[in-house]
Design a protein around this motif. Structure first.
Motif, short mmCIF file in Angstrom:
data_model
loop_
_atom_site.label_atom_id
_atom_site.label_comp_id
_atom_site.label_asym_id
_atom_site.label_seq_id
_atom_site.Cartn_x
_atom_site.Cartn_y
_atom_site.Cartn_z
N VAL A 107 40.64 26.84 41.93
CA VAL A 107 41.64 27.86 41.61
C VAL A 107 42.84 27.71 42.54
CG1 VAL A 107 42.08 30.34 41.41
CG2 VAL A 107 39.81 29.41 40.84
N ASP A 108 44.02 27.71 41.96
CA ASP A 108 45.25 27.58 42.73
C ASP A 108 45.50 28.88 43.50
OD1 ASP A 108 47.79 27.11 43.68
OD2 ASP A 108 48.66 26.58 41.74
N GLY A 109 45.46 28.79 44.84
CA GLY A 109 45.66 29.97 45.66
C GLY A 109 47.10 30.21 46.05
N SER A 110 48.02 29.36 45.58
CA SER A 110 49.42 29.50 45.96
C SER A 110 50.17 30.56 45.16
CB SER A 110 50.14 28.15 45.81
OG SER A 110 50.25 27.79 44.44
N ASP A 111 49.57 31.02 44.06
CA ASP A 111 50.20 32.02 43.20
C ASP A 111 49.15 33.08 42.91
OD1 ASP A 111 51.03 33.45 40.81
OD2 ASP A 111 52.57 31.92 40.58
N ASP A 112 49.49 34.35 43.11
CA ASP A 112 48.50 35.41 42.97
C ASP A 112 47.94 35.53 41.55
OD1 ASP A 112 50.64 36.56 41.66
OD2 ASP A 112 50.95 38.16 43.14
N PHE A 113 48.65 35.00 40.56
CA PHE A 113 48.19 35.12 39.18
C PHE A 113 46.82 34.49 38.96
CE2 PHE A 113 47.78 32.97 35.06
CZ PHE A 113 47.82 34.05 34.19
N TYR A 114 46.58 33.33 39.54
CA TYR A 114 45.37 32.56 39.22
C TYR A 114 44.12 33.19 39.82
CZ TYR A 114 48.90 29.34 37.64
OH TYR A 114 49.98 28.80 36.99
N LEU A 115 44.17 33.58 41.08
CA LEU A 115 43.01 34.23 41.68
C LEU A 115 42.74 35.57 41.00
CD1 LEU A 115 40.81 34.43 43.86
CD2 LEU A 115 42.50 35.51 45.35
N ARG A 116 43.79 36.33 40.73
CA ARG A 116 43.64 37.62 40.07
C ARG A 116 42.99 37.45 38.70
NH1 ARG A 116 48.83 39.15 39.88
NH2 ARG A 116 49.14 38.59 37.69
N THR A 117 43.46 36.46 37.94
CA THR A 117 42.93 36.24 36.59
C THR A 117 41.46 35.86 36.63
OG1 THR A 117 45.11 35.56 35.79
CG2 THR A 117 43.20 34.89 34.49
N VAL A 118 41.09 34.98 37.55
CA VAL A 118 39.69 34.54 37.63
C VAL A 118 38.79 35.68 38.09
CG1 VAL A 118 38.12 33.03 38.89
CG2 VAL A 118 40.20 32.10 37.93
N CYS A 119 39.21 36.46 39.08
CA CYS A 119 38.39 37.58 39.54
C CYS A 119 38.22 38.62 38.44
CB CYS A 119 39.02 38.22 40.78
SG CYS A 119 38.87 37.23 42.28
N ASP A 120 39.30 38.90 37.71
CA ASP A 120 39.19 39.85 36.60
C ASP A 120 38.25 39.30 35.52
OD1 ASP A 120 40.94 41.42 37.98
OD2 ASP A 120 42.64 41.13 36.62
N TYR A 121 38.33 38.01 35.27
CA TYR A 121 37.42 37.37 34.31
C TYR A 121 35.96 37.60 34.72
CZ TYR A 121 34.86 33.52 32.06
OH TYR A 121 33.94 32.78 31.37
N VAL A 122 35.68 37.43 36.00
CA VAL A 122 34.31 37.64 36.50
C VAL A 122 33.91 39.10 36.37
CG1 VAL A 122 32.88 37.60 38.59
CG2 VAL A 122 34.34 35.65 38.04
N HIS A 123 34.78 40.01 36.79
CA HIS A 123 34.43 41.43 36.74
C HIS A 123 34.29 41.95 35.31
CE1 HIS A 123 36.04 42.18 41.07
NE2 HIS A 123 34.75 41.91 41.06
N LEU A 124 34.96 41.34 34.36
CA LEU A 124 34.90 41.80 32.97
C LEU A 124 33.76 41.15 32.17
CD1 LEU A 124 38.72 41.87 32.18
CD2 LEU A 124 37.20 43.85 32.29
N ASN A 125 32.95 40.33 32.81
CA ASN A 125 31.84 39.69 32.10
C ASN A 125 30.92 40.67 31.40
OD1 ASN A 125 30.67 36.64 32.15
ND2 ASN A 125 32.38 36.87 33.57
N PRO A 126 30.54 41.79 32.03
CA PRO A 126 29.65 42.74 31.33
C PRO A 126 30.29 43.31 30.06
CG PRO A 126 29.67 43.17 33.69
CD PRO A 126 30.77 42.19 33.43
#
Length: 311
Positions: A107-126
């Motif tokens: 995950v590209d950590g240089s732009d907040d979009f990518y980490l935010r998107t992946v974390c939201d993806y994980v949290h929305l799994n249920p």
């Protein structure tokens, strides 16, 4: 087709996913989930991981982890192997729990979009898996890090890092108001667009257009300096191990040269080995050699006797 190489570097962020063998469940009950989460916490301590998000589904798990040191491979090897041993021991089974290699998305950590998107993806799994009942909020699924984000700081899992994701959602303070704001954002959060979902599920990197180029530059720099990350990590872990040995010997009023004078199965060596096993990913062979404790098998016997109170 050859396997994708694991890319490791200081400060790397990964979305990691691993499924059960033959897509079978990796948890039989809530106690298994507690054991897995405990094992994950221990892996964080050993490998220096910073976990931004996790979600424990029935037959797989998701993890967003940042590695200040290049420790993904060593940490995952320990975590998956340790959980497998604990699971099999508890259920009196043998064999694999996880199927093949785990998947890791850089995950590209240089732009907040990518980490935010992946974390939201994980949290929305249920939500995507239809695990929430009618009217139930996302926080009712207890086996993800999302409910932890809504707790007071002192009540959270100590190895979960929340400040970065909160900040990337524009939440500046980790207080009651900030947590309410984060919950409101997540309640309104739309699932990522299909192309983003596909990238997260099947890609090996998730970032800006120049992310691949930056990864290549890091690899070239490592090659030019003859600095191979796996070797660097081994050296860092060995330094940590020797520091622990010195600290423990000082508590005992001993010097390093005294290790060779003590018998191989001296319980004091076992106590030092127990701390090394808890706080590092060093092998039993390395620990046995450093402590003059005989073979890895001999040291294993010492630890077993120590656990049974027979030393």
């Amino acid at each position: 087709m050859p396997r994708q190489l694991r890319r490791e570097y200081e400060g790397a962020i990964y979305h990691v996913m691993s499924r059960g063998d033959r897509k079978e469940a990796i948890y039989e009950d809530e106690e298994d989930r507690r054991i897995f989460r405990k094992t994950l916490g221990e892996a964080c301590g050993k490998a220096g991981w910073q976990v931004h998000a996790y979600c424990l589904m029935e037959n797989h798990f998701h993890l967003v982890v940042e590695t200040p040191q290049p420790t993904l491979v060593a940490g995952m090897k320990w975590m998956l192997g340790t959980y497998t041993a604990r699971y099999n021991g508890r259920h009196r089974q043998r064999g694999h729990v996880f199927a093949g290699r785990y998947k890791s998305l850089l995950v590209d950590g240089s732009d907040d979009f990518y980490l935010r998107t992946v974390c939201d993806y994980v949290h929305l799994n249920p939500v995507r898996a239809n695990l929430l009942g009618e009217g139930e909020g996302l926080e009712t699924f207890l086996w993800s890090s999302y409910p932890e984000y809504l707790k007071e700081p002192g009540e959270r899992l100590p190895w979960l890092r929340v400040d970065r994701l909160l900040g990337e959602h524009g939440v500046e303070r980790d207080d009651r108001g900030g947590r309410r704001a984060f919950a409101a954002i997540m309640e309104k959060r739309l699932q990522p667009e299909d192309d983003l979902l596909e990238n997260i599920r099947k890609g090996w990197r998730f970032g800006g257009e120049d992310f691949l180029e930056r990864l290549g530059e890091m690899e070239e720099q490592a090659t030019r300096s003859e600095s191979y990350l796996a070797a660097e990590y081994s050296e860092v872990m060995e330094v940590k191990g020797r520091r622990i040995i010195v600290e423990e010997l000082q508590k005992l009023g001993l010097q390093e040269e005294d290790l060779g004078k003590l018998r191989r199965m001296d319980p004091r060596k076992g106590e030092i080995a127990r701390r090394l096993r808890t706080e590092t990913t060093l092998t039993m062979t390395w620990i046995a050699g450093a402590l003059f404790a005989g073979s890895a098998g001999t040291l294993g016997n010492t630890l077993y006797r120590l656990k049974r109170g027979k030393c």
